[in-house]
Design a protein around this motif. Structure first.
Motif, mmCIF file in Angstrom:
data_model
loop_
_atom_site.group_PDB
_atom_site.id
_atom_site.type_symbol
_atom_site.label_atom_id
_atom_site.label_comp_id
_atom_site.label_asym_id
_atom_site.label_seq_id
_atom_site.Cartn_x
_atom_site.Cartn_y
_atom_site.Cartn_z
ATOM 1 N N ASP B 258 48.854 46.860 21.945
ATOM 2 C CA ASP B 258 49.005 47.112 23.380
ATOM 3 C C ASP B 258 47.655 47.423 24.014
ATOM 4 O O ASP B 258 47.381 47.040 25.140
ATOM 5 C CB ASP B 258 49.931 48.310 23.630
ATOM 6 C CG ASP B 258 51.391 47.983 23.381
ATOM 7 O OD1 ASP B 258 51.724 46.790 23.312
ATOM 8 O OD2 ASP B 258 52.188 48.926 23.237
ATOM 9 N N MET B 259 46.837 48.174 23.269
ATOM 10 C CA MET B 259 45.533 48.568 23.810
ATOM 11 C C MET B 259 44.705 47.323 24.137
ATOM 12 O O MET B 259 44.061 47.248 25.177
ATOM 13 C CB MET B 259 44.757 49.410 22.800
ATOM 14 C CG MET B 259 45.336 50.781 22.595
ATOM 15 S SD MET B 259 45.096 51.825 24.048
ATOM 16 C CE MET B 259 45.754 53.363 23.468
ATOM 17 N N TYR B 262 46.672 45.439 27.101
ATOM 18 C CA TYR B 262 46.512 46.134 28.368
ATOM 19 C C TYR B 262 45.125 45.927 28.921
ATOM 20 O O TYR B 262 44.924 45.617 30.077
ATOM 21 C CB TYR B 262 46.674 47.635 28.154
ATOM 22 C CG TYR B 262 48.049 48.160 28.375
ATOM 23 C CD1 TYR B 262 48.628 48.075 29.626
ATOM 24 C CD2 TYR B 262 48.751 48.749 27.348
ATOM 25 C CE1 TYR B 262 49.898 48.580 29.832
ATOM 26 C CE2 TYR B 262 50.012 49.254 27.547
ATOM 27 C CZ TYR B 262 50.578 49.168 28.785
ATOM 28 O OH TYR B 262 51.815 49.661 28.978
ATOM 29 N N GLY B 263 44.162 46.181 28.056
ATOM 30 C CA GLY B 263 42.789 46.190 28.517
ATOM 31 C C GLY B 263 42.311 44.839 28.994
ATOM 32 O O GLY B 263 41.551 44.751 29.938
ATOM 33 N N PRO B 266 46.437 41.626 30.397
ATOM 34 C CA PRO B 266 47.647 42.337 30.816
ATOM 35 C C PRO B 266 48.852 41.443 31.042
ATOM 36 O O PRO B 266 49.983 41.863 30.848
ATOM 37 C CB PRO B 266 47.231 43.035 32.109
ATOM 38 C CG PRO B 266 45.951 42.431 32.515
ATOM 39 C CD PRO B 266 45.316 41.875 31.300
#
Lengths: 414, 430
Positions: B258-259, B262-263, B266
């Motif tokens: 996810d990191m 997300y970063g 997205p």
């Protein structure tokens, strides 16, 4: 939008001559909104907003018509002055150039600029870093073991939130000797409300170069801590905002201050004031319709709210700070200092605000407090989730019509 | 953890042993982290037992690091023990030392076994700044060359960490990103040939390798000028930032993948990871597998080494291997270098990263400490057992943060946490 970007926007707007110009903004967004309000405060009317999104065509925003570039500017207008309020500066500039408009003559970028990395640009940045080094040295003098805390933006909400947890953080970390650097005197006053020591006020320019320097040299190589999660993280955290998995408050409390368990927000000092004549004690609603970060609500909605509250016997006051933020029709206008805000709201009995920094400031007031969030994304800044207030009533009004919004508010008060 | 650090650590421990510092002492390790596991395992091989691990995170209390129980500092050190020696290999050495001194321990009882904070010097001299400025100018030169070669509008995504698992995740996301943004000209820069080959498994043909030094330059330039100006995007959330991501580990169920998503990507956040990689069929891999001595469907390959997460007690591997041998399996230890010795009772095996999935498909079984290979082979259809240290991150367990299942890479993986029953649990799977 942060205070650095806002300063930049206003500076660009103020540098132009608007006499006999047809004023257009490209992009129906927050930048455009702030720009329109800023110009309005100076008596300059915006003629149109252009947006490539056809769904927005023929609607109005902030009282200004939105339409496609073709419909507004298809027929060449020599008098057009067009501001690009989007990060797609390159693409939009090209689109306008294809329509016959010229950069520097008609087309102007706002907060986002087109840029290819040139050697000159690199060297400009190098000199900024060197300036930042001087600011850093000037602050630290020869006491490098002192911690330097940096609040890069001058939003009062930002400082309030930092202030509410700062002393607890220092206690946890055993930090006694520090410098607390803020931008501008208003921020100092907010920090003073939390009895923070050794506050140094910097200009925005000095703050920017200081942050630039720290980013350059590496946070771990200085004794500085930047009390903001997105000042130097290259925007990689903003997708979290969009996805709403982590809220602003959580990012700060857990990510920046690294508290492991729930921590209570400190209550700020409160300045007692005499009851102003204009306030009917306990029967007055202070409304705060303006915001710099979240999108605004159309004025007629506030007018309806005002009307309805007056019908119910309430006095309505707009927290107004001048031409660019005028009082809502039918309400009185009043300005009060940040230090007085809590006392004023407590005397009034009711606060209704669009989510802005003022909502943080009055979060500790004992009164009915209603905060409106214009859309889902803005709930990222939830005051409750920041732990600033338990009894605040927060509503997201996305998709509601004006009657529904009025109903929500009235039901909580009457 | 790189080899140099491990060798330095071992050397430091050897010195302590030679100087008789550890003899008849109550040995305590402060910090449930890597390379603490290495300290425990190495000292065990030299005949010293670490008596306790202490950690300030209350969530880790009661867990084990390489077989040694974890306590809160006050649990074992409250009565100032004159016979205690406390070993520290953490970047928070000075804070930990201060904490122990406040508990009444003498500085001579507190030993830094590895320097983890590389030369923090707060009093910066002008020269340091000038040196850094020169680095930035060099970076500009490199960037200029890359633009000359790949075009003025090229976007450079950089994956600065030489870690197989990270590159696997990045490449899987990039594959999607490129598909959805066909107009963008992007190259992915990685360090080292293996990383390039992992990206190649996803069919990415826009991958370049740079040296570690060049990578540092690109990262510096991106940080300095910003993505908008430089066109260089650092696609690694744990790099160069002020630790914010690490501090948010596991928060609200946010995983390692996810990191990244997300970063940087997205839009791909809620999509199932695309792990469709180039692989050989069973018949294509057969010859090679046979040469290696793999018995089809009756072979288990171990991967007991890990660089980022703490490892488990070495003895556990020996016991698992013994149990599986009794069940009639042929056993191998995946070993890339001499420093990675085979588990007793198994043979060393080495295969290319591209063949890893097919080899495992053919072998039938894989038992690994959670390491970067777990991502790389996650699409294999073999029976996979992944062991996690029983350790908490700030907001979740390792299994929830770095879990292959949690990240959506392999829902059939059997994921176990280190416990007293771990050997039986693994044996039950086969």
């Amino acid at each position: 939008m942060n205070s650095v970007q806002m300063d930049k926007l206003y500076k660009i707007l103020d540098s132009k001559d608007y006499q006999n110009r047809y004023v257009v903004f490209f992009g129906a967004n927050k930048i455009t909104e702030l720009a329109i309000r800023h110009l309005e405060g100076k008596g300059i009317k915006t003629d149109a907003i252009i947006d490539n999104d056809k769904n927005k065509s023929k609607t109005t925003k902030y009282g200004v018509l939105i339409d496609t570039p073709d419909n507004i500017l298809g027929k060449y207008r020599e008098d057009a002055i067009i501001f690009i309020a989007s990060r797609y500066v390159k693409e939009m500039t090209k689109q306008l150039e294809d329509m016959g408009y010229e950069q520097g003559e008609h087309i102007f970028a706002t907060i986002y600029q087109t840029s290819t990395l040139s050697l000159d640009e690199l060297e400009d940045n190098v000199s900024l870093v060197k300036k930042g080094y001087k600011v850093y040295r000037g602050l630290m003098k020869n006491m490098d073991n002192r911690k330097l805390f940096i609040c890069p933006y001058k939003g009062i909400g930002d400082i309030y939130f930092i202030g509410a947890f700062f002393n607890e953080y220092c206690k946890k970390q055993g930090i006694r000797d520090y410098i607390f650097a803020v931008v501008g005197n208003v921020c100092k006053r907010v920090a003073d409300m939390f009895e923070i020591n050794n506050i140094t006020v910097l200009s925005q320019e000095d703050m920017d170069v200081l942050v630039k320097y720290i980013g350059f040299i590496g946070v771990n190589k200085t004794n500085a801590k930047i009390l903001n999660h997105n000042a130097m993280h290259f925007n990689i955290l903003s997708p979290f905002e969009v996805a709403r998995r982590i809220d602003w408050g959580e990012m700060f409390i857990n990510g920046i201050l690294a508290f492991e368990s729930k921590v209570a927000a400190a209550t700020p000092l409160k300045k007692e004031v005499k009851l102003p004549d204009i306030i009917d004690k306990g029967k007055t609603a202070i409304i705060a319709p303006y915001a710099n970060t979240v999108g605004n609500i159309e004025m007629f909605v506030w007018e309806k709210i005002t009307e309805r509250l007056k019908e119910k016997g309430y006095t309505v006051i707009t927290n107004s700070i001048g031409n660019s933020e005028p009082a809502i029709k039918g309400s009185y206008d009043m300005s009060f200092s940040l230090e007085e805000a809590v006392s004023i709201v407590e005397m009034a009995g009711i606060f209704i605000g669009l989510r802005s920094g003022l909502c943080d400031i009055i979060s500790s007031a004992k009164a009915d407090k209603i905060i409106l969030y214009p859309d889902k994304a803005s709930e990222f800044f939830s005051i409750k989730k920041m732990g600033l207030s338990e009894d605040m009533k927060e509503y997201c009004i996305q998709g509601l019509n004006e009657d529904e919004i009025v109903e929500i508010i009235v039901k909580d008060i009457v | 953890m790189n080899n140099t650090l491990i060798f330095t650590l071992r050397e430091n421990l050897d010195n302590l042993i030679q100087e008789n510092v550890l003899n008849d002492k109550f040995i305590v390790l402060f910090g449930m982290n890597t390379p603490g596991d290495e300290v425990i395992n190495y000292l065990a091989r030299k005949g010293f037992s670490v008596n306790a691990v202490i950690d300030n995170n209350v969530l880790n209390k009661g867990k084990k690091l390489a077989g040694v129980s974890v306590y809160l500092p006050g649990d074992v050190l409250a009565d100032t023990r004159t016979d205690a020696i406390i070993l520290i290999c953490s970047r928070y050495f000075s804070e930990m030392k201060k904490q122990l001194e406040e508990m009444g321990y003498d500085a001579s009882q507190i030993i830094k076994v590895l320097e983890m904070s590389s030369g923090v010097n707060y009093s910066l001299e002008k020269q340091v700044l000038e040196d850094k400025v020169n680095v930035i100018r060099q970076a500009y030169g490199l960037h200029y060359k890359l633009k000359k070669k790949y075009g003025e509008n090229i976007k450079i995504f950089v994956s600065p960490v030489k870690a197989n698992g990270d590159v696997y995740i990045i490449a899987s996301l990039m594959k999607n990103y490129i598909r959805e943004n066909p107009g963008e000209k992007i190259i992915l820069a990685v360090v080292g040939g293996v990383c390039k080959r992992i990206a190649g498994m996803f069919g990415l043909n826009n991958v370049i390798t740079v040296t570690q030094e060049e990578m540092e330059l690109l990262v510096k330039l991106s940080g300095f000028m910003g993505y908008e100006n430089s066109g260089i995007k650092i696609v690694q959330p744990y790099y160069m930032y002020t630790g914010i991501f690490r501090k948010m580990e596991g928060y609200k169920g946010i995983t390692f993948r996810d990191m990244f998503a997300y970063g940087y990507f997205p839009k791909l956040l809620n999509k199932k990871p695309d792990i469709h990689i180039n692989r050989k069929t069973v018949s294509q891999i057969e010859t090679e597998a046979k040469v290696l001595g793999i018995v089809k469907g009756k072979t288990i390959i171990f991967a007991p080494y890990a660089n980022s997460l703490p490892q488990i007690e070495w003895k556990i591997w020996e016991n698992i291997a013994e149990g599986l041998a009794n069940k009639g399996y042929k056993l191998f230890t995946n070993s890339a270098s001499d420093s990675e010795m085979a588990i007793p009772g198994t043979e060393r095996i080495f295969f290319t990263i591209e063949d890893a999935v097919s080899i495992l498909d053919y072998a039938g079984g894989f038992v690994a400490m959670r390491n970067g290979l777990c991502e790389v082979v996650s699409s294999s259809k073999c029976r996979q057992v992944i062991i996690y240290p029983d350790k908490a991150g700030r907001f979740g367990k390792m299994k929830d943060i770095y879990g292959i299942r949690a990240m959506g890479l392999n829902e059939n993986a059997i994921e176990l946490e280190d416990s007293d029953n771990i050997i039986d649990e693994v044996l039950e799977v086969f």
